[in-house]
Design a protein around this motif. Structure first.
Motif, PDB file in Angstrom:
ATOM      1  N   PRO A  97      40.300  36.273  42.720  1.00 10.74           N
ATOM      2  CA  PRO A  97      39.111  35.531  42.289  1.00 10.74           C
ATOM      3  C   PRO A  97      39.407  34.768  40.992  1.00 10.74           C
ATOM      4  CG  PRO A  97      38.554  37.802  42.839  1.00 10.74           C
ATOM      5  CD  PRO A  97      40.057  37.707  42.829  1.00 10.74           C
ATOM      6  N   PRO A  98      38.883  33.554  40.863  1.00 11.75           N
ATOM      7  CA  PRO A  98      39.158  32.747  39.664  1.00 11.75           C
ATOM      8  C   PRO A  98      38.836  33.465  38.352  1.00 11.75           C
ATOM      9  CG  PRO A  98      38.087  31.417  41.329  1.00 11.75           C
ATOM     10  CD  PRO A  98      38.086  32.823  41.845  1.00 11.75           C
ATOM     11  N   VAL A  99      37.810  34.277  38.335  1.00  9.64           N
ATOM     12  CA  VAL A  99      37.472  34.985  37.094  1.00  9.64           C
ATOM     13  C   VAL A  99      38.598  35.938  36.685  1.00  9.64           C
ATOM     14  CG1 VAL A  99      36.189  36.908  38.141  1.00  9.64           C
ATOM     15  CG2 VAL A  99      35.591  36.117  35.842  1.00  9.64           C
ATOM     16  N   GLU A 100      39.338  36.456  37.651  1.00  7.86           N
ATOM     17  CA  GLU A 100      40.470  37.327  37.321  1.00  7.86           C
ATOM     18  C   GLU A 100      41.622  36.532  36.716  1.00  7.86           C
ATOM     19  OE1 GLU A 100      41.592  40.148  40.341  1.00  7.86           O
ATOM     20  OE2 GLU A 100      39.488  40.614  40.781  1.00  7.86           O
ATOM     21  N   LEU A 101      41.809  35.310  37.178  1.00  8.55           N
ATOM     22  CA  LEU A 101      42.811  34.438  36.544  1.00  8.55           C
ATOM     23  C   LEU A 101      42.431  34.184  35.086  1.00  8.55           C
ATOM     24  CD1 LEU A 101      43.406  31.775  39.355  1.00  8.55           C
ATOM     25  CD2 LEU A 101      44.947  33.638  38.699  1.00  8.55           C
ATOM     26  N   LEU A 102      41.146  33.907  34.853  1.00  7.22           N
ATOM     27  CA  LEU A 102      40.674  33.675  33.480  1.00  7.22           C
ATOM     28  C   LEU A 102      40.882  34.914  32.622  1.00  7.22           C
ATOM     29  CD1 LEU A 102      37.353  31.709  34.121  1.00  7.22           C
ATOM     30  CD2 LEU A 102      39.590  30.779  33.486  1.00  7.22           C
ATOM     31  N   GLU A 103      40.590  36.078  33.167  1.00  7.50           N
ATOM     32  CA  GLU A 103      40.772  37.332  32.418  1.00  7.50           C
ATOM     33  C   GLU A 103      42.243  37.558  32.073  1.00  7.50           C
ATOM     34  OE1 GLU A 103      38.598  39.434  31.059  1.00  7.50           O
ATOM     35  OE2 GLU A 103      36.883  38.279  31.774  1.00  7.50           O
ATOM     36  N   ALA A 104      43.139  37.208  32.994  1.00  6.33           N
ATOM     37  CA  ALA A 104      44.565  37.361  32.729  1.00  6.33           C
ATOM     38  C   ALA A 104      45.014  36.440  31.595  1.00  6.33           C
ATOM     39  CB  ALA A 104      45.370  37.077  33.997  1.00  6.33           C
ATOM     40  N   VAL A 105      44.533  35.204  31.612  1.00  5.15           N
ATOM     41  CA  VAL A 105      44.874  34.265  30.539  1.00  5.15           C
ATOM     42  C   VAL A 105      44.321  34.771  29.210  1.00  5.15           C
ATOM     43  CG1 VAL A 105      44.519  31.914  29.668  1.00  5.15           C
ATOM     44  CG2 VAL A 105      45.087  32.291  32.081  1.00  5.15           C
ATOM     45  N   LYS A 106      43.089  35.254  29.236  1.00  2.10           N
ATOM     46  CA  LYS A 106      42.485  35.800  28.022  1.00  2.10           C
ATOM     47  C   LYS A 106      43.310  36.973  27.484  1.00  2.10           C
ATOM     48  CE  LYS A 106      38.758  38.339  28.271  1.00  2.10           C
ATOM     49  NZ  LYS A 106      37.376  38.761  28.499  1.00  2.10           N
TER      50      LYS A 106
END
Length: 119
Positions: free
Chosen positions: A17-26
């Motif tokens: 899910p895209p939100v997981e990509l964002l969390e990984a970058v964060k």
């Protein structure tokens, strides 16, 4: 700061899910110790149409836009930490890349417009 833009091939949404990509970058940004959580701005952009060497190969490309002033070593470490964080997903046949771009402090403008509370 930073502005983190996660570009990805839309076909990856079935796996991550895209939100997981964002969390990984964060997580990579926090691990760098260059930023606080409140500093980090994240957004994602899915691409429906994409070709790499004539084929629809899955990809994630992260653009980290920072105000100038950090050393080359700091920027390199940030890039590597974000890439390592993305690499923790069990993805196959995907290209992962991270690009750190500096924004000139002298030409960067910002204005935050808040709603006024009624008393």
């Amino acid at each position: 700061m930073p502005h983190c833009i996660v570009e990805y091939s839309q076909n990856l949404e079935q796996e991550v899910p895209p939100v997981e990509l964002l969390e990984a970058v964060k997580a990579g940004c926090i691990a760098s110790t260059l930023f606080t959580l409140e500093d980090i701005k994240l957004r994602s952009v899915p691409y429906k149409s994409f070709l790499t060497a004539g084929q629809e190969d899955a990809f994630v490309h992260v653009i980290l836009r920072l105000l100038s002033g950090r050393t080359l070593e700091q920027r390199k470490q940030l890039s590597e930490l974000v890439l390592a964080s993305l690499g923790e997903f069990a993805l196959k046949d995907v290209s992962l890349s991270v690009e750190v771009c500096e924004m000139e402090r002298d030409t960067y403008s910002k204005k935050v417009v808040l709603s006024q509370k009624e008393e």
